[in-house]
Design an enzyme around this catalytic site. Structure first.
Site, PDB file in Angstrom:
ATOM      1  N   HIS A 519      11.268 -10.622  10.363  1.00 20.56           N
ATOM      2  CA  HIS A 519      11.744  -9.275  10.050  1.00 20.56           C
ATOM      3  C   HIS A 519      12.619  -8.746  11.187  1.00 20.56           C
ATOM      4  O   HIS A 519      12.495  -7.593  11.570  1.00 20.56           O
ATOM      5  CB  HIS A 519      10.560  -8.328   9.845  1.00 20.56           C
ATOM      6  CG  HIS A 519       9.680  -8.689   8.690  1.00 20.56           C
ATOM      7  ND1 HIS A 519       8.424  -8.148   8.509  1.00 20.56           N
ATOM      8  CD2 HIS A 519       9.874  -9.524   7.635  1.00 20.56           C
ATOM      9  CE1 HIS A 519       7.886  -8.646   7.400  1.00 20.56           C
ATOM     10  NE2 HIS A 519       8.747  -9.485   6.856  1.00 20.56           N
ATOM     11  N   HIS A 562       6.678  -4.137   5.956  1.00 25.11           N
ATOM     12  CA  HIS A 562       7.660  -5.192   5.702  1.00 25.11           C
ATOM     13  C   HIS A 562       8.956  -4.536   5.223  1.00 25.11           C
ATOM     14  O   HIS A 562       8.928  -3.556   4.476  1.00 25.11           O
ATOM     15  CB  HIS A 562       7.095  -6.179   4.689  1.00 25.11           C
ATOM     16  CG  HIS A 562       5.857  -6.862   5.196  1.00 25.11           C
ATOM     17  ND1 HIS A 562       5.619  -8.215   5.048  1.00 25.11           N
ATOM     18  CD2 HIS A 562       4.791  -6.375   5.891  1.00 25.11           C
ATOM     19  CE1 HIS A 562       4.452  -8.518   5.614  1.00 25.11           C
ATOM     20  NE2 HIS A 562       3.938  -7.422   6.120  1.00 25.11           N
TER      21      HIS A 562
HETATM   22  C1  LIG Z   1      11.169 -16.280   4.719  1.00 28.68           C
HETATM   23  C2  LIG Z   1      11.227 -14.778   4.719  1.00 28.68           C
HETATM   24  C3  LIG Z   1      10.216 -14.063   4.090  1.00 28.68           C
HETATM   25  C4  LIG Z   1      10.274 -12.679   4.072  1.00 28.68           C
HETATM   26  N1  LIG Z   1       9.347 -11.990   3.353  1.00 28.68           N
HETATM   27  C5  LIG Z   1       9.470 -10.656   3.211  1.00 28.68           C
HETATM   28  C6  LIG Z   1       8.634  -9.942   2.349  1.00 28.68           C
HETATM   29  O1  LIG Z   1       7.815 -10.515   1.627  1.00 28.68           O
HETATM   30  N2  LIG Z   1       8.757  -8.594   2.283  1.00 28.68           N
HETATM   31  C7  LIG Z   1       9.684  -7.926   3.029  1.00 28.68           C
HETATM   32  O2  LIG Z   1       9.729  -6.694   2.969  1.00 28.68           O
HETATM   33  N3  LIG Z   1      10.544  -8.583   3.832  1.00 28.68           N
HETATM   34  C8  LIG Z   1      10.480  -9.934   3.905  1.00 28.68           C
HETATM   35  N4  LIG Z   1      11.381 -10.617   4.656  1.00 28.68           N
HETATM   36  C9  LIG Z   1      12.436  -9.866   5.334  1.00 28.68           C
HETATM   37  C10 LIG Z   1      13.545  -9.339   4.416  1.00 28.68           C
HETATM   38  O3  LIG Z   1      13.688 -10.116   3.260  1.00 28.68           O
HETATM   39  C11 LIG Z   1      14.847  -9.336   5.191  1.00 28.68           C
HETATM   40  O4  LIG Z   1      14.633  -8.665   6.400  1.00 28.68           O
HETATM   41  C12 LIG Z   1      15.980  -8.658   4.482  1.00 28.68           C
HETATM   42  O5  LIG Z   1      16.146  -9.196   3.206  1.00 28.68           O
HETATM   43  C13 LIG Z   1      17.258  -8.790   5.311  1.00 28.68           C
HETATM   44  O6  LIG Z   1      18.342  -8.237   4.620  1.00 28.68           O
HETATM   45  P1  LIG Z   1      19.791  -8.225   5.278  1.00 28.68           P
HETATM   46  O7  LIG Z   1      20.716  -7.638   4.290  1.00 28.68           O
HETATM   47  O8  LIG Z   1      19.699  -7.592   6.613  1.00 28.68           O
HETATM   48  O9  LIG Z   1      20.151  -9.754   5.549  1.00 28.68           O
HETATM   49  P2  LIG Z   1      20.140 -11.004   4.553  1.00 28.68           P
HETATM   50  O10 LIG Z   1      19.535 -10.651   3.255  1.00 28.68           O
HETATM   51  O11 LIG Z   1      19.553 -12.133   5.300  1.00 28.68           O
HETATM   52  O12 LIG Z   1      21.674 -11.264   4.269  1.00 28.68           O
HETATM   53  C14 LIG Z   1      22.574 -11.859   5.167  1.00 28.68           C
HETATM   54  C15 LIG Z   1      23.570 -12.681   4.365  1.00 28.68           C
HETATM   55  O13 LIG Z   1      24.695 -12.970   5.153  1.00 28.68           O
HETATM   56  C16 LIG Z   1      25.060 -14.328   4.978  1.00 28.68           C
HETATM   57  N5  LIG Z   1      25.788 -14.744   6.171  1.00 28.68           N
HETATM   58  C17 LIG Z   1      25.294 -14.939   7.409  1.00 28.68           C
HETATM   59  N6  LIG Z   1      26.294 -15.271   8.249  1.00 28.68           N
HETATM   60  C18 LIG Z   1      27.419 -15.259   7.526  1.00 28.68           C
HETATM   61  C19 LIG Z   1      28.781 -15.502   7.840  1.00 28.68           C
HETATM   62  N7  LIG Z   1      29.169 -15.795   9.078  1.00 28.68           N
HETATM   63  N8  LIG Z   1      29.706 -15.418   6.849  1.00 28.68           N
HETATM   64  C20 LIG Z   1      29.335 -15.107   5.585  1.00 28.68           C
HETATM   65  N9  LIG Z   1      28.045 -14.882   5.235  1.00 28.68           N
HETATM   66  C21 LIG Z   1      27.110 -14.937   6.204  1.00 28.68           C
HETATM   67  C22 LIG Z   1      23.740 -15.024   4.777  1.00 28.68           C
HETATM   68  O14 LIG Z   1      23.910 -16.282   4.186  1.00 28.68           O
HETATM   69  C23 LIG Z   1      23.007 -14.022   3.906  1.00 28.68           C
HETATM   70  O15 LIG Z   1      23.290 -14.213   2.549  1.00 28.68           O
HETATM   71  C24 LIG Z   1      11.344 -12.004   4.721  1.00 28.68           C
HETATM   72  C25 LIG Z   1      12.346 -12.731   5.356  1.00 28.68           C
HETATM   73  C26 LIG Z   1      12.304 -14.108   5.346  1.00 28.68           C
HETATM   74  C27 LIG Z   1      13.403 -14.867   6.025  1.00 28.68           C
END
Ligand SMILES: Cc1cc2nc3c(=O)[nH]c(=O)nc-3n(C[C@H](O)[C@H](O)[C@H](O)COP(=O)(O)OP(=O)(O)OC[C@H]3O[C@@H](n4cnc5c(N)ncnc54)[C@H](O)[C@@H]3O)c2cc1C
Length: 583
Positions: A519, A562
């Site tokens: 997270h 979470h």
């Molecule tokens: C295994 C796991 C289990 C989890 N379980 C839970 C849960 O049950 N409940 C909960 O509340 N939270 C959970 N989390 C946390 C939560 O899902 C994440 O914190 C949240 O989804 C992050 O969202 P975001 O938009 O910040 O990033 P992300 O959703 O990770 O999006 C980032 C995106 O950017 C893309 N990207 C990265 N670098 C580049 C680049 N250079 N060029 C183009 N694209 C790129 C990636 O491929 C990805 O698609 C979990 C996380 C993980 C990894």
């Protein structure tokens, strides 16, 4: 079938909004910004599309996804000196449309109201609980509760959640059978079952919601909730397999940097798309700071040795990272004949749903002494904190002192990814999770090569208070197992086992079994610049005219639950902020 772009459709074209990263936040923005047919939007996502992928749709598919580079970036931390044997930690992060919402464990929880109000207190107008709820309700569509399963009742207030947003959310219709006995055990310790968990008062135990479709029983994520339903909009382009390598800027620190284009790699070749209004980085807490640093925006002393010209010296990028640390155990082998479900494969989804959150005051008899100690350290001029971090810590200390705000969590993990004991037996892991660490980590590039992974140094347990809080949580989890009906389903404790008794022994166990639940936040913190900020309250990177960050990296202090619900709410709020600036 979604209409994905080909490189030749987009190369060299100008878009109003370029979104780098089609993950959880990125696809919320893609939807909201392209609601106006007069603006053009492109999403550049490094991973693949994964349309109707059965592994993603399966609520238990996250286990095989974790070990598969098609879905997950497979990153590692540096060796951590405060863990046993200087361990390296796996840092999981989703890759492909939907990002981490497509690989997470589906747990859907809202934070405590004080977690969010802290953002406004830190100098971010409009980032408060009232707005959080407004945008969270806009995102979610929560469906009626299921009947109690194995006496484990969903407890929530209908008005605390949204009912007509794009993201279907529901209560998992099954439970392992451990959740209710744990609730009863915790209630003996003064931690009660509550119905306010989605209304900003989270101290207590309750059943978590899940990003689970209430009828299809499949995962809901930002791709199937926000993107696929609108992908045929003519003003929206989505290119997968497109790794953003840098933002191309003009101007200087005096005028402010202006993003003119975004460079990306696709199929081994490098291309550009041009920017008319904003570039929005939504690449997640690990990769958004990487893109900024590759673009020459970051700490000069990190960029110049790598041969990267410093366009904007912003040393706060990639600092202030925080994560939820946990450990293995207490974990139990269960008695036969209790019909406990501990398998993760089966006809029905088993989403983790048994949670308890509680303040340090409830968990440790010496809570006040621990709080006094960390307060004294923060106020001591000789401590190695910047003035900005010290101010952030003061707000964080208020959260720690508040006897209604949780500092530690217990979760029921009714299956084991790692072996707990002899095969064929049922095990349950009921570990503590540190809600809001004081330790601060970093994530930085150490190569100008955009394909090289960034260096992640979470500084796990660098601050003693973190170990004290997680230890207190561990002991509460264990203490709950003294009471019926919880104790009646337990055959024996397998981790750490009956020989681990004293606080020092428990701490040693935690050090050797620590891990993260992935997270990470904070690497592009939304804070005033003099407090260590990277983006302002409109999510614009300081010193730039049109580069924003919208993802979990902007959280200045980690929320105590979470975070996926929080990412959706943040992205919805960001959508309105960006629209107000431009449309
Ligand atoms: C295994 C796991 C289990 C989890 N379980 C839970 C849960 O049950 N409940 C909960 O509340 N939270 C959970 N989390 C946390 C939560 O899902 C994440 O914190 C949240 O989804 C992050 O969202 P975001 O938009 O910040 O990033 P992300 O959703 O990770 O999006 C980032 C995106 O950017 C893309 N990207 C990265 N670098 C580049 C680049 N250079 N060029 C183009 N694209 C790129 C990636 O491929 C990805 O698609 C979990 C996380 C993980 C990894």
């Amino acid at each position: 079938m979604p209409l994905l772009s080909n490189p030749e459709d987009v190369i060299g074209r100008r878009f109003d909004f370029i979104i780098a990263g089609g993950g959880t936040a990125g696809l919320v923005l893609a939807n909201r910004l392209s609601e106006n047919p007069d603006v053009s939007v492109i999403v550049l996502e490094a991973g693949n599309a994964h349309v109707d992928d059965p592994i993603i749709l399966s609520p238990t598919g996250w286990v095989p996804q974790l070990f598969n580079s098609e879905y997950e970036w497979g990153l590692q931390s540096t060796p951590q000196p405060h863990s046993l044997d200087q361990r390296l930690f796996e840092f999981r992060s989703g890759k492909g449309l939907g990002g981490s919402s497509s690989i997470n464990c589906l747990v859907y929880l809202k934070p405590h109201r004080a977690d969010i109000d802290a953002f406004e207190k830190l100098g971010n107008p409009g980032w408060n609980w009232e707005n959080y709820q407004k945008y969270s309700k806009k995102a979610e569509s929560v469906h009626a509760p299921v009947p109690p399963v194995r006496q484990f009742r969903p407890t929530y207030n209908h008005d605390d959640v949204g009912h007509d947003g794009p993201l279907p959310v529901s209560f998992c219709p099954i439970a392992s059978g451990v959740e209710y006995p744990l609730q009863k055990g915790l209630s003996e310790l003064g931690i009660e079952t509550i119905s306010t968990g989605f209304g900003g008062e989270t101290a207590g135990t309750y059943k978590a919601l899940a990003s689970l479709h209430p009828v299809k029983m499949t995962r809901t994520d930002s791709a199937n909730a926000y993107l696929f339903p609108v992908i045929d909009r003519p003003n929206l382009q989505v290119l997968t397999g497109a790794l953003v390598t840098k933002v191309v800027t003009s101007g200087d620190e005096a005028t402010g940097l202006t993003a003119d284009a975004v460079e990306f790699e696709h199929g081994g070749k490098f291309y550009q798309v041009l920017c008319a209004k904003d570039v929005i980085l939504s690449a997640g807490a690990i990769k958004s700071p990487q893109i900024l640093e590759l673009s020459g925006i970051g700490d000069r002393s990190i960029l110049e040795p790598l041969g990267i010209e410093t366009k904007l010296d912003l040393p706060t990028i990639g600092t202030n990272t925080q994560d939820h640390f946990t450990c293995t155990g207490p974990a139990y082998e269960l008695r036969d004949g209790n019909d406990i479900i501990t398998e993760i494969e089966g006809p029905l989804p088993l989403v983790m749903s048994g949670y308890a959150f509680f303040p340090l005051h409830k968990a440790a008899a010496n809570a006040q002494e621990l709080i006094d100690k960390i307060s004294a350290k923060i106020n001591d001029e000789a401590s190695p904190y910047s003035a900005g971090l010290r101010e952030v810590y003061h707000v964080q200390l208020e959260l720690l002192k508040d006897e209604d705000v949780p500092d530690v969590e217990i979760m029921v993990v009714p299956f084991s990814v790692i072996p707990m004991g002899p095969a064929g037996r049922a095990y349950v892991n009921v570990p503590p999770v540190l809600s809001r660490p004081f330790s601060r980590g970093t994530v930085h590039i150490n190569s100008a090569d955009p394909l090289a992974p960034p260096v992640i140094d979470p500084h796990i347990f660098e601050e003693d208070i973190d170990m004290e809080i997680i230890t207190a949580g561990f002991k509460v989890s264990r203490a709950a197992a003294q009471f019926s009906p919880y104790k009646d389903i337990i055959a024996r404790e397998v981790k750490p086992g009956p020989d681990v008794v004293t606080d020092d022994q428990i701490k040693e166990h935690i050090k050797s079994h620590v891990g993260t639940v992935w997270h990470m936040v904070g690497s592009c913190s939304m804070l005033p610049r003099d407090k260590g900020g990277v983006v302002d309250a409109k999510l614009k990177v300081y010193g730039t005219n049109n580069i924003r960050v919208v993802d979990l990296s902007i959280l200045p202090i980690l929320v105590s639950t979470h975070p996926q619900a929080t990412v959706y709410a943040v992205a919805e709020q960001a959508g309105d902020i960006i629209k107000a600036d431009h449309m």
